[in-house]
Each structure stands twice: as C-alpha cells, then as structure tokens.
Design an enzyme around this catalytic site. Sequence first.
Site, PDB file in Angstrom:
ATOM      1  N   ASP A 203       7.009  38.081  15.175  1.00 16.62           N
ATOM      2  CA  ASP A 203       8.175  37.809  16.171  1.00 16.62           C
ATOM      3  C   ASP A 203       8.098  36.265  16.296  1.00 16.62           C
ATOM      4  O   ASP A 203       8.090  35.815  17.408  1.00 16.62           O
ATOM      5  CB  ASP A 203       8.012  38.640  17.607  1.00 16.62           C
ATOM      6  CG  ASP A 203       9.291  38.340  18.159  1.00 16.62           C
ATOM      7  OD1 ASP A 203      10.306  38.046  17.725  1.00 16.62           O
ATOM      8  OD2 ASP A 203       9.212  38.495  19.532  1.00 16.62           O
ATOM      9  N   ASP A 220       1.461  35.881  21.677  1.00 17.14           N
ATOM     10  CA  ASP A 220       2.420  36.910  21.794  1.00 17.14           C
ATOM     11  C   ASP A 220       2.575  37.592  20.504  1.00 17.14           C
ATOM     12  O   ASP A 220       3.450  37.770  19.989  1.00 17.14           O
ATOM     13  CB  ASP A 220       3.630  36.973  22.287  1.00 17.14           C
ATOM     14  CG  ASP A 220       4.328  38.448  22.794  1.00 17.14           C
ATOM     15  OD1 ASP A 220       3.675  39.284  22.639  1.00 17.14           O
ATOM     16  OD2 ASP A 220       5.415  38.188  23.445  1.00 17.14           O
TER      17      ASP A 220
END
Length: 328
Positions: A203, A220
Amino acid sequence: MSDNKQPFYELKPDTVIDAVESIGYLSDGRIMALNSYENRVYQVGIDESEPLIAKFYRPQRWTDEQIGEEHRFMAQLVEQDLSVVAPIKSDTGQTLFSYDDYRFSIFVRKGGRAPELEDPEHLFQLGNTLGRIHLAGQAEPFKHRPTLDIQSYGIDSTDFISRELIPASLKAAYDSLTSDLLREIDAAFKRAGDVVYQRVHGDCHGGNILWRDDMPHFVDFDDARMAPAIQDLWMLLTGDRHQQELQLGEVIDGYNEFASFNPRELHLVEALRTLRMMNYAAWIGRRWEDPAFPMSFPWFNTERYWGEHLLELKEQFAKLQEPVLKLL
C-alpha cells in the site's frame, strides 16, 4: 454485509490507556485518535517521555500468524538499516499484545511530510529505498499472508458489489463493464509473463511514506503481501503519460542500484490500478456496519457515487488498451 463484531467499534480511551499500561508504560492520560479506518490507531501520552502510537487490529482481518509475518518482515528491514517504523519489542521479543480481547502493537512516534513526487531526487531515493526493501523481501516468502491476485481483488470484489451494493439501474452496465475489465486485466497479466511474486509493502502511497532528514521513512505495512515488485512502484506515478514515464525513469534508476526491475511488469501498472479501484469500493462496502465508515464516507453507496465509479472504470478500460509505459 460484514462479519465485524463489537466491541471494536466501542473501543474507549480508558481501554486504550489501560492496554498500553498493561505492558509496562505509564500514561499521562493524553490520547488522540489518528486517521485510520481499517484499524484503530491512537497517540498515547507517556509520563515523562515521548508519546507512543498504539495500533489496535480489526478483528477477523488478520490472524496472529499473519500479523507476526508482517512484524518479522519489518524487523528484517530494520536489521538491514532501512528506515521503517517497526513495532516495539517487549523484553521477551513480543510485538503483538492483547488486552480485554483487543490485539494491539506499540510504535515509536515518527513525524515527517509526504514525499514530493514531482521532485526527481525524491523519486530516485524512493526507488533506491524500495529496491533495498524488495531485495530483503525476496529472501523468503510469506507463508500466511495473502497474494495480490485477480480473484481476491477483482472477481471477489465485483461479485460482492454486484450482489450487495450496485443500484438496480446500474447493475447490467456494471456487470458488463467489470466482466470486460477482468478479461483485460487477465490479458495484461498474461502479457507480463512469469513475473516474480515477493514480499512487498502493498500500500505504498504517499501517505505511508514520511519524508524526514532528506530521506523516506516507510510506515504501515498492514497490507503487506506477496505481489510483483511493480505494486510498490506504480502508486508513485502521477500526471499524464509523459510525466509518468519521466517519474518512472527516476524511480527505476534508483531501484536498480539494489534490485533488478523486470520491465515486463510495466504491463501490470493499469491492471493493478484497476484492481485497486475495485477492491477499494468493495472494502468500504464490507466495512459499512462500522460506524466510522458512514461518517467518513457519507458520499458512498449513492446512485451518484456508483455512476462516477462506472465512469472511472470506463476510463481504466481505455487505459488498458494503451501501450505500456516506457522506461526513458
């Protein structure tokens, strides 16, 4: 539409603080919710110390084994002197904790700004760092985390939208268009050939990259999975075709200093972009019972939204017909 259960939606500040204190930290009582939809993330003040970031995992999304693989991948990157924000380990090496049926991890707070994706130096450094991340990612596969594929991101997503979400007035058009798109995506993967699937960030958009001290810091890894290398590269490209080719050249120049980029993966850029759009729409729909989602996406699941979604998918169909980007 969702298998998410309470009490995740009712996570209270006192519970967050109690959870953090259960693993040995003393909070000063300050807490601030951070921008996160899939999980719940908070900045928690620590007595006579810097605040920490507490991430509470959404139930039934990842197993403990899958979270463990994410954490081990990040730890391996840190061992390679790569700047990723990995979870803090306890004295016993634990990174995933539980409190009152909640699973959570703790991170050091890191600041920074988004990279400037029109700056050639930023693009070169991003490519350079991703080359190092992917070199480490090739060392071993994920055994428990999923693979980015047409089935999960495309077929499952469009089937769910067609069955549960799309207005009746648009269903025939949606079903026809997505069938054509999935056929074109499959053809793009066939043109790419036998590409290597490896551990990737998954991502890698600008919001998950902090620019600080003249270098990128990656955060993340929640969507880390097995995928072609281009999955972590295509989201760095913006603008028209010529601009994207110039940006791509800088990224790949940096990337190739550590890992070898396979140009055949360029056949996957628009295919992966289309799969992301399909998956994103289905993701919001699957999470609609979480009160945070209607509040954050009030425009979702209206006839206007789905009409605009169809137009975006039609644009992607046209892009899938175009020649692939070139390395300048």
